[in-house]
Design an enzyme around this catalytic site. Structure first.
Site, PDB file in Angstrom:
ATOM      1  N   GLY A 176       0.893  -1.125   0.092  1.00  0.00           N
ATOM      2  CA  GLY A 176      -0.008  -0.039  -0.063  1.00  0.00           C
ATOM      3  C   GLY A 176       0.846   1.439  -0.021  1.00  0.00           C
ATOM      4  O   GLY A 176       1.428   1.693  -1.009  1.00  0.00           O
ATOM      5  N   CYS A 177       0.942   2.042   1.246  1.00  0.00           N
ATOM      6  CA  CYS A 177       1.532   3.340   1.112  1.00  0.00           C
ATOM      7  C   CYS A 177       3.232   3.148   0.921  1.00  0.00           C
ATOM      8  O   CYS A 177       3.645   4.122   0.612  1.00  0.00           O
ATOM      9  CB  CYS A 177       1.573   3.900   2.672  1.00  0.00           C
ATOM     10  SG  CYS A 177      -0.282   3.998   3.158  1.00  0.00           S
ATOM     11  N   VAL A 178       3.888   2.018   1.073  1.00  0.00           N
ATOM     12  CA  VAL A 178       5.214   1.648   0.925  1.00  0.00           C
ATOM     13  C   VAL A 178       5.330   1.896  -0.560  1.00  0.00           C
ATOM     14  O   VAL A 178       6.145   2.445  -1.212  1.00  0.00           O
ATOM     15  CB  VAL A 178       5.797   0.462   1.296  1.00  0.00           C
ATOM     16  CG1 VAL A 178       7.315   0.373   0.781  1.00  0.00           C
ATOM     17  CG2 VAL A 178       5.997   0.727   2.967  1.00  0.00           C
ATOM     18  N   THR A 232       4.781   5.140  -2.437  1.00  0.00           N
ATOM     19  CA  THR A 232       6.069   6.255  -1.944  1.00  0.00           C
ATOM     20  C   THR A 232       7.052   5.811  -2.812  1.00  0.00           C
ATOM     21  O   THR A 232       7.585   6.764  -3.596  1.00  0.00           O
ATOM     22  CB  THR A 232       6.332   6.060  -0.376  1.00  0.00           C
ATOM     23  OG1 THR A 232       5.456   6.436   0.420  1.00  0.00           O
ATOM     24  CG2 THR A 232       7.485   6.786  -0.259  1.00  0.00           C
TER      25      THR A 232
END
Length: 206
Positions: free
Chosen positions: A145-147, A150
């Site tokens: 998800g967020c990794v 990013t």
């Protein structure tokens, strides 16, 4: 063994470290790393936190800046269309929004975000420019998800993107491995802790 991606020309070369790096730690906050929270019960994430602490200590000793992100929301409109209602319980300034003490140091920077990517709607890009870095070393959760978001945005900003696979975690290890393999084919170098330390030390000694 050659697979279809390799045969098509993916993973043709390493990105490598540049001349100056920053550590970009995605959402290692208590709501996602501690078992008292519904989102924080993954042993895979807790193992990644344990491995990240010594790496971050080494980075700080080398003078590498450390920037954390965390998610926190002020209400339903702020939360938006996330399909994870537990996130709505994380409010700014709450214990759930605090960075896990295993990876936090008072010299670190913290940015609160609302979207998956550390870069979206935040000052992260300008902070990295202020530090004059060309390389980000990414760790954190969740890998899928967020990794991942990013990593894609770091690449899109023209940064050399190094991902420490051992220091990323997810709710499911299969999703973790699949996403690391995919970003490693396209956008970033996926390395272990030892390789990350060698890269940081190489920059420091240059």
């Amino acid at each position: 063994m050659t697979d279809e991606f390799t045969a098509a020309g993916y993973s043709s070369h390493d990105i490598g470290f540049g001349r100056r790096a920053a550590m970009l730690v995605v959402d290692f906050q208590r709501a996602l790393t501690e078992g008292e929270y519904a989102l924080g019960r993954s042993p895979h994430v807790r193992e990644a936190v344990d491995r990240s602490g010594p790496l971050l200590d080494r980075a700080r000793a080398l003078g590498v800046p450390v920037l954390h992100t965390a998610v926190a929301f002020d209400g339903p409109a702020d939360l938006g269309r996330w399909k994870m209602p537990e996130l709505g319980k994380i409010t700014p300034g709450s214990p759930a929004a605090e960075i896990d003490p295993k990876v936090w140091h008072s010299s670190d920077e913290l940015v609160i975000k609302k979207a998956p990517s550390a870069f979206f709607g935040t000052p992260v890009a300008s902070m990295l420019r202020f530090w004059d870095v060309d390389t980000v070393v990414v760790l954190g959760c969740m890998t899928s998800g967020c990794v991942r978001a990013t990593i894609v945005d770091a690449f899109s900003h023209g940064l050399r993107t190094i991902v420490v696979g051992e220091c990323c975690g997810d709710q499911q290890e299969q999703a973790h491995r699949a996403n690391l393999a995919d970003v490693g084919r396209r956008y970033a170098d996926v390395v272990d802790v030892d390789a990350a330390v060698r890269g940081l030390e190489g920059i420091a000694g240059a």
